[in-house]
Motif scaffolding. Structure first.
Motif, PDB file in Angstrom:
ATOM      1  N   ASP A  49      -7.179  40.487  85.821  1.00  0.00           N
ATOM      2  CA  ASP A  49      -7.086  39.272  85.007  1.00  0.00           C
ATOM      3  C   ASP A  49      -5.849  39.300  84.114  1.00  0.00           C
ATOM      4  N   SER A  50      -4.969  40.288  84.326  1.00  0.00           N
ATOM      5  CA  SER A  50      -3.688  40.365  83.616  1.00  0.00           C
ATOM      6  C   SER A  50      -2.568  40.474  84.648  1.00  0.00           C
ATOM      7  N   PRO A  51      -2.253  39.381  85.336  1.00  0.00           N
ATOM      8  CA  PRO A  51      -1.303  39.444  86.447  1.00  0.00           C
ATOM      9  C   PRO A  51       0.136  39.671  85.996  1.00  0.00           C
ATOM     10  N   ALA A  52       0.948  40.182  86.925  1.00  0.00           N
ATOM     11  CA  ALA A  52       2.364  40.408  86.666  1.00  0.00           C
ATOM     12  C   ALA A  52       3.115  39.087  86.646  1.00  0.00           C
ATOM     13  N   SER A  53       4.240  39.074  85.947  1.00  0.00           N
ATOM     14  CA  SER A  53       5.127  37.921  85.925  1.00  0.00           C
ATOM     15  C   SER A  53       6.525  38.379  86.318  1.00  0.00           C
ATOM     16  N   GLY A  54       7.375  37.437  86.691  1.00  0.00           N
ATOM     17  CA  GLY A  54       8.740  37.795  87.037  1.00  0.00           C
ATOM     18  C   GLY A  54       9.220  37.083  88.282  1.00  0.00           C
ATOM     19  N   ALA A  55      10.448  37.413  88.687  1.00  0.00           N
ATOM     20  CA  ALA A  55      11.070  36.715  89.804  1.00  0.00           C
ATOM     21  C   ALA A  55      10.428  37.069  91.137  1.00  0.00           C
ATOM     22  N   GLY A 175      -5.996  27.252  82.354  1.00  0.00           N
ATOM     23  CA  GLY A 175      -5.097  28.323  81.957  1.00  0.00           C
ATOM     24  C   GLY A 175      -5.636  29.723  82.123  1.00  0.00           C
ATOM     25  N   VAL A 176      -6.740  29.898  82.859  1.00  0.00           N
ATOM     26  CA  VAL A 176      -7.286  31.230  83.100  1.00  0.00           C
ATOM     27  C   VAL A 176      -6.522  31.859  84.269  1.00  0.00           C
ATOM     28  N   GLU A 177      -6.023  33.080  84.078  1.00  0.00           N
ATOM     29  CA  GLU A 177      -5.147  33.715  85.060  1.00  0.00           C
ATOM     30  C   GLU A 177      -5.836  34.846  85.826  1.00  0.00           C
ATOM     31  N   THR A 178      -5.341  35.075  87.024  1.00  0.00           N
ATOM     32  CA  THR A 178      -5.683  36.264  87.790  1.00  0.00           C
ATOM     33  C   THR A 178      -4.500  36.563  88.700  1.00  0.00           C
TER      34      THR A 178
END
Length: 231
Positions: A49-55, A175-178
């Motif tokens: 539930d805390s996904p990575a971000s980036g290119a 806005g809930v992420e996975t």
């Protein structure tokens, strides 16, 4: 829409009725941890539930398919037959009047409110990130038409014996992420929705001798949590 804080309800420490494997949670958050279905195109152990971000993150796209009202929840099974629950004639007096009884706790399902997917065309695994972008509401209900009085009785029965977080109505959050890692040359799908506690049983009139007449059998459900299913 109510906030996560105002809608959070402490979950009962255990089930009184066995059967739904994903019913009891340690957390009192209304958002359940993401669940992964068998066969999902994700690297084992990466869903979070805390996904990575980036290119270098696979682009997610809204799915065009119709949303499922009763999507299976991974790991759910029907519970055992609990019996009719009404006694034969006895000298002891029973409370008389409307009566409901659960004979089986059924597999819970998800009412999907938002669906998306991420496609990985590369020869190595990629991070993916899903965010719930559409909301929806699920209310309690039954397979037969019930009066408001019996709906409230069924809800109270579920809350007392199966799922303390069940509600009359539930609106999903935005806005809930996975996320996680999608395998090479694969597509991973994500569905965000509201979990429904489902039971089977009957309602009728209980008499002084504890017998129950005018039985009507029904499947009843009530929303109790929300979350992602990765498949």
């Amino acid at each position: 829409m109510r906030s996560l804080t105002t809608r959070a309800i402490a979950v009962t420490t255990g089930l009184l009725i066995m059967g739904s494997s994903a019913t009891a949670f340690a957390s009192d958050s209304p958002v359940a941890p993401p669940m992964t279905a068998d066969g999902a195109a994700v690297e084992p152990g990466t869903v979070t539930d805390s996904p990575a971000s980036g290119a270098d993150v696979a682009t997610s796209t809204d799915a065009d398919a119709a949303l499922e009202e009763d999507q299976p929840i991974p790991g759910e099974t029907d519970g055992p037959d609990l019996g009719e629950g009404d006694k034969g004639p006895t000298s002891e007096d029973c409370p008389q009047g409307p009566f409901v009884h659960i004979t089986r706790n059924l597999k819970n399902t998800t009412s999907v409110k938002y669906s998306t997917f991420a496609k990985n065309n590369k020869g190595y695994s990629l991070d993916f990130k899903f965010t719930s972008k559409r909301s929806g509401t699920t209310t309690y209900g039954a397979s037969l038409t019930l009066s408001s009085e019996f709906k409230i009785r069924w809800l109270g029965k579920i809350q007392a014996e199966v799922q303390g977080s069940a509600e009359k109505s539930w609106t999903s959050e935005l806005g809930v992420e996975t996320g996680g890692k999608v395998k090479a040359h694969s597509t991973v799908y994500g569905d965000y929705g509201i979990r429904k506690e489902k039971v089977y049983g009957y309602y009728g009139t209980r008499y002084r001798n504890c017998s129950v007449g005018h039985k009507q059998y029904v499947t009843f459900w009530a929303p109790y949590r929300e979350g992602w299913t990765i498949r």
